[in-house]
Design a protein around this motif. Structure first.
Motif, PDB file in Angstrom:
ATOM      1  N   ASN A  83      80.628  30.224  -9.711  1.00 26.51           N
ATOM      2  CA  ASN A  83      79.251  30.691  -9.201  1.00 26.51           C
ATOM      3  C   ASN A  83      78.181  30.609  -9.721  1.00 26.51           C
ATOM      4  OD1 ASN A  83      81.753  31.809  -7.580  1.00 26.51           O
ATOM      5  ND2 ASN A  83      82.438  33.402  -9.051  1.00 26.51           N
ATOM      6  N   SER A  84      77.689  29.366 -10.933  1.00 24.18           N
ATOM      7  CA  SER A  84      76.617  29.003 -10.758  1.00 24.18           C
ATOM      8  C   SER A  84      75.383  29.674 -10.552  1.00 24.18           C
ATOM      9  CB  SER A  84      76.914  27.775 -11.458  1.00 24.18           C
ATOM     10  OG  SER A  84      77.088  26.801 -10.677  1.00 24.18           O
ATOM     11  N   ARG A  85      75.118  29.085  -8.922  1.00 25.87           N
ATOM     12  CA  ARG A  85      74.905  29.332  -7.692  1.00 25.87           C
ATOM     13  C   ARG A  85      74.527  30.948  -7.703  1.00 25.87           C
ATOM     14  NH1 ARG A  85      76.573  24.828  -5.838  1.00 25.87           N
ATOM     15  NH2 ARG A  85      75.129  23.005  -5.865  1.00 25.87           N
ATOM     16  N   GLU A  86      75.215  31.743  -8.291  1.00 21.54           N
ATOM     17  CA  GLU A  86      74.945  33.397  -8.222  1.00 21.54           C
ATOM     18  C   GLU A  86      74.191  34.258  -9.316  1.00 21.54           C
ATOM     19  OE1 GLU A  86      76.586  35.110  -5.379  1.00 21.54           O
ATOM     20  OE2 GLU A  86      76.959  32.700  -4.675  1.00 21.54           O
ATOM     21  N   VAL A 112      70.560  31.609 -13.504  1.00 13.54           N
ATOM     22  CA  VAL A 112      70.889  30.199 -14.581  1.00 13.54           C
ATOM     23  C   VAL A 112      71.021  30.970 -15.832  1.00 13.54           C
ATOM     24  CG1 VAL A 112      68.881  29.468 -14.819  1.00 13.54           C
ATOM     25  CG2 VAL A 112      71.158  28.103 -15.023  1.00 13.54           C
ATOM     26  N   ASP A 151      75.014  22.557 -13.287  1.00  9.80           N
ATOM     27  CA  ASP A 151      76.019  23.918 -13.893  1.00  9.80           C
ATOM     28  C   ASP A 151      77.481  22.596 -14.185  1.00  9.80           C
ATOM     29  OD1 ASP A 151      77.299  22.762 -11.532  1.00  9.80           O
ATOM     30  OD2 ASP A 151      77.457  24.438 -10.513  1.00  9.80           O
ATOM     31  N   TYR A 183      80.604  34.831 -14.028  1.00 12.69           N
ATOM     32  CA  TYR A 183      81.074  33.920 -13.555  1.00 12.69           C
ATOM     33  C   TYR A 183      82.569  33.271 -14.176  1.00 12.69           C
ATOM     34  CZ  TYR A 183      76.257  33.817 -13.402  1.00 12.69           C
ATOM     35  OH  TYR A 183      74.565  34.593 -12.405  1.00 12.69           O
TER      36      TYR A 183
END
Length: 199
Positions: free
Chosen positions: A11-14, A17, A44, A72
């Motif tokens: 879920n790094s794009r949620e 950062v 990521d 995450y």
């Protein structure tokens, strides 16, 4: 023999950062220096080289750190083997440990932790145990993750000290460790460390 951890953030794009990157770097920093022993790449993804004995605990440590934010999680593959070329950057180093780590990472489907050495019959029971441990660890709440992280980062402190550090009651700490399966996961780590000797 070395251990290579290859991982990425789920879920790094949620979200943002900054919610996980600094935490990831600070955790990896406890196991060595960048870029020789660890690197974050492709946004990521990350790689860490450590001792085989420390590898599982390092993976659990990273998981607890990242899961402090419930949005995450992390996928990690541990590769065990030789390091035939040690470069200035970990991503450019080579050997069977790196190959095993990459192959184990590619094979991760729904699992978030796996191990691969040059001996499949050694890997199999450990991977089954990891999968069972993940039934609990994948469901750590942010509170449980924070307590487990604090215990891992302060191994000499007792529950009373941990409670003081986190501004909680000792019973809160005890309850969180129980919910997180901390004792059982530490038993798994002890078993893993004893198995390493046989490799």
């Amino acid at each position: 023999m070395v251990a290579v951890l290859t991982g990425d953030i789920i879920n790094s794009r949620e979200g943002n950062v900054s919610q996980w990157l600094d935490i990831l770097k600070a955790t990896l920093d406890k196991y060595g220096q960048t870029p020789h022993q660890w690197e974050v790449f492709r946004g990521d993804s990350f790689q860490l080289v450590t001792t085989p004995k420390q590898a599982l605990l390092a993976a659990l440590h990273i998981k607890a750190a990242i899961k402090q934010n419930e949005s995450y999680d992390v996928r990690i593959a541990i590769g065990l083997g030789e390091e035939t070329h040690s470069a200035k950057k970990v991503a450019e180093s080579n050997g069977t440990a790196y190959i095993n780590s990459g192959e184990a990472f590619e094979a991760l489907k729904k699992q978030t932790l796996a191990i691969k050495s040059d001996i499949p019959e050694w890997d199999q029971p450990l991977n089954i145990m990891f999968h069972l441990a993940l039934l609990t660890a994948n469901n750590w709440s942010s509170t449980v993750a924070k307590v487990i992280l604090t215990v891992l980062e302060h191994p000499t402190k007792n529950q009373k000290d941990i409670a003081k550090l986190l501004g909680k009651s000792q019973s809160n700490i005890s309850e969180a460790l129980k919910r997180g399966g901390y004792e059982e996961i530490m038993q798994l780590n002890n078993y893993y460390q004893n198995q390493i000797i046989k490799l």
